[in-house]
Scaffold this active site. Structure first.
Site, PDB file in Angstrom:
ATOM      1  N   ARG A   1      -9.460 -13.319  -7.192  1.00 53.85           N
ATOM      2  CA  ARG A   1     -10.556 -13.820  -6.350  1.00 53.85           C
ATOM      3  C   ARG A   1     -11.780 -12.920  -6.454  1.00 53.85           C
ATOM      4  O   ARG A   1     -12.918 -13.395  -6.438  1.00 53.85           O
ATOM      5  CB  ARG A   1     -10.102 -13.951  -4.891  1.00 53.85           C
ATOM      6  CG  ARG A   1      -9.137 -15.087  -4.666  1.00 53.85           C
ATOM      7  CD  ARG A   1      -8.985 -15.405  -3.185  1.00 53.85           C
ATOM      8  NE  ARG A   1      -8.544 -14.263  -2.405  1.00 53.85           N
ATOM      9  CZ  ARG A   1      -7.281 -13.863  -2.290  1.00 53.85           C
ATOM     10  NH1 ARG A   1      -6.319 -14.521  -2.937  1.00 53.85           N
ATOM     11  NH2 ARG A   1      -6.963 -12.824  -1.550  1.00 53.85           N
ATOM     12  N   ASP A   2     -11.566 -11.607  -6.552  1.00 57.23           N
ATOM     13  CA  ASP A   2     -12.700 -10.703  -6.725  1.00 57.23           C
ATOM     14  C   ASP A   2     -13.522 -11.077  -7.949  1.00 57.23           C
ATOM     15  O   ASP A   2     -14.748 -10.976  -7.948  1.00 57.23           O
ATOM     16  CB  ASP A   2     -12.216  -9.254  -6.863  1.00 57.23           C
ATOM     17  CG  ASP A   2     -11.837  -8.630  -5.533  1.00 57.23           C
ATOM     18  OD1 ASP A   2     -12.281  -9.129  -4.491  1.00 57.23           O
ATOM     19  OD2 ASP A   2     -11.087  -7.639  -5.536  1.00 57.23           O
TER      20      ASP A   2
ATOM     21  N   HIS B   1      -8.997   2.101   3.821  1.00 51.46           N
ATOM     22  CA  HIS B   1      -8.928   1.059   2.802  1.00 51.46           C
ATOM     23  C   HIS B   1     -10.259   0.336   2.637  1.00 51.46           C
ATOM     24  O   HIS B   1     -10.639  -0.034   1.526  1.00 51.46           O
ATOM     25  CB  HIS B   1      -7.826   0.061   3.178  1.00 51.46           C
ATOM     26  CG  HIS B   1      -7.518  -0.926   2.100  1.00 51.46           C
ATOM     27  ND1 HIS B   1      -6.784  -0.607   0.974  1.00 51.46           N
ATOM     28  CD2 HIS B   1      -7.845  -2.235   1.963  1.00 51.46           C
ATOM     29  CE1 HIS B   1      -6.680  -1.677   0.203  1.00 51.46           C
ATOM     30  NE2 HIS B   1      -7.310  -2.674   0.771  1.00 51.46           N
TER      31      HIS B   1
ATOM     32  N   GLN C   1      -4.155 -15.630   2.574  1.00 52.02           N
ATOM     33  CA  GLN C   1      -4.663 -15.646   1.205  1.00 52.02           C
ATOM     34  C   GLN C   1      -5.370 -16.956   0.855  1.00 52.02           C
ATOM     35  O   GLN C   1      -5.355 -17.924   1.608  1.00 52.02           O
ATOM     36  CB  GLN C   1      -3.502 -15.409   0.239  1.00 52.02           C
ATOM     37  CG  GLN C   1      -2.823 -14.070   0.427  1.00 52.02           C
ATOM     38  CD  GLN C   1      -3.686 -12.908   0.017  1.00 52.02           C
ATOM     39  OE1 GLN C   1      -3.858 -12.634  -1.161  1.00 52.02           O
ATOM     40  NE2 GLN C   1      -4.259 -12.217   0.985  1.00 52.02           N
TER      41      GLN C   1
ATOM     42  N   HIS D   1      -2.293  -2.618  -4.632  1.00 52.69           N
ATOM     43  CA  HIS D   1      -1.509  -3.248  -3.568  1.00 52.69           C
ATOM     44  C   HIS D   1      -0.213  -2.455  -3.412  1.00 52.69           C
ATOM     45  O   HIS D   1       0.893  -3.005  -3.436  1.00 52.69           O
ATOM     46  CB  HIS D   1      -1.249  -4.718  -3.878  1.00 52.69           C
ATOM     47  CG  HIS D   1      -1.720  -5.624  -2.784  1.00 52.69           C
ATOM     48  ND1 HIS D   1      -1.035  -6.732  -2.362  1.00 52.69           N
ATOM     49  CD2 HIS D   1      -2.825  -5.562  -1.989  1.00 52.69           C
ATOM     50  CE1 HIS D   1      -1.686  -7.331  -1.386  1.00 52.69           C
ATOM     51  NE2 HIS D   1      -2.780  -6.639  -1.144  1.00 52.69           N
ATOM     52  N   ASN D   2      -0.383  -1.145  -3.218  1.00 52.91           N
ATOM     53  CA  ASN D   2       0.747  -0.226  -3.210  1.00 52.91           C
ATOM     54  C   ASN D   2       1.606  -0.353  -1.957  1.00 52.91           C
ATOM     55  O   ASN D   2       2.820  -0.541  -2.032  1.00 52.91           O
ATOM     56  CB  ASN D   2       0.250   1.217  -3.331  1.00 52.91           C
ATOM     57  CG  ASN D   2      -0.595   1.441  -4.562  1.00 52.91           C
ATOM     58  OD1 ASN D   2      -0.455   0.724  -5.557  1.00 52.91           O
ATOM     59  ND2 ASN D   2      -1.478   2.412  -4.522  1.00 52.91           N
TER      60      ASN D   2
END
Length: 756
Positions: A110-111, A43, A312, A89-90
């Site tokens: 956020r990215d 990831h 988060q 977000h699988n």
């Protein structure tokens, strides 16, 4: 001396562990093993895909930032820039659909604002298993409703317009749903920010929420197949708070405006670990962290937990030395923590302290540049479907084509998805010009003459039949959607969803798809600015169809009297033209269509042929005609073929300014109206409507530019009539079509549908 077998390697292989020993020149301690495990996970490191991703085109005259940062950035004009990216977000969405999808939205937002851009639009590419007719249907319904609720909750509370996207269904996604989130934001070119820890001696600040134990080893979990014990992975799923993220957005943008921030990074996958070492690696510096200063919402957290938590609504930033108080006051105004937790050093090392002791000391380059890079074995995947159809599969000449069209309109991949997007706020901030239901979402940039179009596309069936061709088609279709809005396609972001790359057949599919994507992007002049790779989408050894999803962003001029092109026919009395070939497709291409899968119950053959040069010319023709004011609507021919595209133009339910009423049409197809002509999904075709005066001019311009064009008929009436050379073939009232199309998804979600 500890051995690899004596430690929990968190997914590291014995060979990778030995490489770590060599890089450190000693045995790693358990905290360091955990840090390496997340940073070297599939990831985070892209260890199976990096060598192939390097072949993609990433540069262009409008690219301000390509791959390697939190989001790609392109130049819009007059000092404006657009930051955008897609993420998956699988795995989290399979384990906990609501929070998995919600935090996927939060992460991609956020990215974007980490780059200094204010998010203004999002889209989603969703894939689920069948909602009815199978043993997994009830569970698939639970996943879908949870995912949609999570997306709506986070986006609506944060306050960003959801412009739609696409939702598709196939059995292979029953245990492996795909949730890909695509976000776009705007910024001034001279106010962009990057994730670099520059300036030795500068303080490192932790800002946002407090750290908890949620999401620990989330990146590692996303780099594994699911097994019988996957339900136990629920603690790996993050928990989001969209209201807090809204505060974080405003605080970050305000702090950025002070000029005191040197670099900033989202604490996404791998949390504090990835944000610190990636910022240091980009700048060639080190970071010294003191975990005792990290704000915590749970007691007695260990160093491992703090470094690997994926709580988060968090950012790590580097400030100019001496201006910490200035930044802290901004975050305090918004009710957020802003705590100095470290310092930039000149030795290139990530050094972590906890309770007075150094618990990790690792060169940043070892975690990033030295991550494993595999050229995994590849071999062509065996065909699951025949190349040629058996004669009994083929449609008979006496088929009831009207009934076939109604059945297609009610099928899961074509029916109206209004039940989904009506849960989203599509108009917040009042920038939306075209929203869900359109080929592309369109927003305006207030105070300028510019608009931005965004679209998503991906077809797992096509990629399963031929991954290279399927990926080429995904790029072309997403770009065509943007062109159908009247925008110039400018750049691409991608989300590559595949199975286990350790299987040579899957690795071949991935390599072929990347190669096909590169071919299409080079031909269409749409460089790749970044994206995401999601592998190991497998459960109990059964993987998804290869599903590369492509997002395209384009720019359009919204000068006086200029609006985006609409999908729906504008009203009666317009001429309908088909740009692109009206000919029937070869029968082996019909086998890859939705018609073959849904109506004939079979899949065979190959994806539709794609001529990239003709595709490029088609885009240019659409833009030129739009600039001249000739076009009143445009819609690409895609899933379901020409008959479905005509039906959608008559009755489309879209979110747009000045929505138009339904309008029928009467067309005559050159060469006849049979199953193949009506329902094949041959590419490079767009339906447009214009005045009769402009129709002749458009036909002449198409001929000059080498684009096939045919006049099909006129708009008007309360039904869709499609005739061939031998007379009327289809004549369906609009309200009959709408009854089939509009309520099909809700019917599939009903209790009765589950029991069928």
């Amino acid at each position: 001396m500890q051995s690899a077998n004596s430690l929990n390697l968190h997914g590291l292989t014995p060979a990778e562990y030995e490489k770590i020993r060599g890089l450190l020149g000693r045995e790693p301690n358990p905290t360091e093993v955990g840090i390496f495990a997340v940073m070297w996970s599939e990831h985070c490191s892209y260890k199976s895909s990096r060598i192939h991703l390097k072949t993609l085109p990433t540069q262009g005259p409008d690219v301000l930032q390509g791959p390697g940062e939190n989001a790609g950035v392109i130049r819009i004009g007059d000092g404006w820039a657009c930051a955008f990216k897609i993420e998956s977000h699988n795995h989290p969405s399979f384990i906990e659909p609501f929070q998995g999808a919600a935090t996927g939205v939060g992460g991609i937002l956020r990215d974007v604002f980490t780059m200094g851009a204010r998010p203004v639009a999002i889209m989603d590419a969703l894939r689920f298993g069948p909602l009815a007719g199978s043993a997994e249907s009830a569970h698939n319904q639970t996943i879908l409703t949870g995912v949609v609720s999570g997306i709506a909750h986070y986006g609506n509370c944060f306050g960003v317009a959801n412009l739609g996207g696409e939702t598709m269904f196939a059995r292979c996604y029953s245990a492996n749903p795909l949730v890909n989130a695509f976000a776009l934001g705007i910024a001034r070119e001279d106010q962009l920010f990057f994730g670099k820890a520059s300036g030795v001696g500068n303080p490192v600040l932790y800002v946002g929420a407090k750290t908890g134990r949620d999401g620990i080893h989330g990146a590692t979990m996303a780099s594994e197949e699911f097994s019988e014990g996957s339900a136990a992975k629920r603690p790996n799923v993050q928990v989001g708070d969209p209201f807090l993220e809204k505060l974080l957005l405003e605080a970050c943008l305000e702090a950025m405006a002070t000029g005191a921030i040197v670099g900033i990074q989202d604490m996404g996958a791998a949390g504090l670990t990835s944000s610190s070492c990636e910022m240091g690696a980009r700048a060639g510096t080190g970071i010294d962290l003191d975990l005792d200063r990290v704000p915590q919402r749970e007691s007695r957290m260990t160093a491992d937990e703090m470094m690997l938590s994926e709580s988060q609504e968090l950012m790590l930033l580097v400030a100019e030395r001496g201006r910490e108080t200035e930044i802290a006051s901004v975050f305090a105004k918004w009710g957020l923590d802003a705590v100095t937790v470290g310092e930039v050093t000149g030795d290139g090392v990530l050094r972590v302290r906890h309770r007075g002791a150094v618990v990790a000391e690792i060169p940043n380059s070892a975690l990033t540049d030295e991550a494993p890079k595999y050229d995994r074995p590849r071999k062509p995947a065996a065909r699951r479907h025949p190349l040629e159809a058996q004669s009994e599969w083929l449609p008979k000449p006496d088929r009831d084509l009207a009934r076939d069209l109604l059945a297609l309109l009610a099928s899961p991949n074509i029916c109206s998805k209004a039940w989904i997007w009506e849960q989203y706020d599509t108009m917040v901030r009042t920038n939306t010009l075209a929203g869900p239901g359109s080929d592309a979402g369109v927003i305006r940039i207030k105070g300028t003459r510019y608009g931005l179009a965004m679209a998503l596309d991906g077809n797992g069936r096509w990629c399963q039949l031929d991954p290279r061709a399927g990926a080429r088609l995904a790029v072309a279709e997403a770009a065509r959607k943007v062109a159908c809005a009247g925008a110039r396609p400018m750049a691409v972001t991608n989300c590559l969803n595949f199975g286990n790359p350790e299987k040579p057949e899957v690795m071949w599919q991935l390599a072929e798809a990347i190669a096909g994507m590169g071919e299409a992007c080079r031909a269409l002049g749409t460089p790749v600015t970044g994206g995401n790779v999601s592998l190991y989408n497998e459960t109990l050894g059964e993987g998804i169809d290869p599903t590369p999803v492509v997002g395209v962003v384009g720019k359009l001029d919204l000068g006086p009297g200029r609006e985006p092109l609409r999908l729906r026919f504008p009203g009666a009395g317009r001429t309908i033209l088909l740009l692109g070939s009206a000919a029937a497709a070869p029968m082996n291409e019909l086998g890859s269509s939705e018609y073959a899968a849904v109506i004939l119950g079979q899949v065979w053959g190959v994806p539709p042929a794609l001529d990239l040069e003709r595709e490029r010319k088609l885009h240019g023709l659409l833009l030129a005609a739009h600039e001249r004011g000739w076009l009143e609507s445009a819609h690409q021919v895609s899933t379901g073929g020409l008959a479905v595209a005509l039906a959608e133009c008559c009755m489309a339910n879209t979110v747009e300014r000045g929505e138009r009423p339904a309008c029928g049409a009467s067309v005559r197809l050159p060469g006849g109206a049979d199953s193949n002509t009506l329902f094949h999904e041959g590419t490079g075709r767009v339906l447009v409507a214009c005045s009769s005066t402009h129709a002749g001019e458009l036909m002449a311009l198409a001929q000059d530019r080498g684009v096939a064009a045919a006049e099909l008929g006129t708009t008007g009436g309360d039904r869709l009539q499609i005739a061939g050379t031998s007379g009327a073939e289809i004549s369906i009232p609009l309200n009959t079509m709408e009854q089939s199309w509009r309520g099909a998804l809700e019917q599939a979600l009903s209790a009765e549908a589950v029991l069928l």
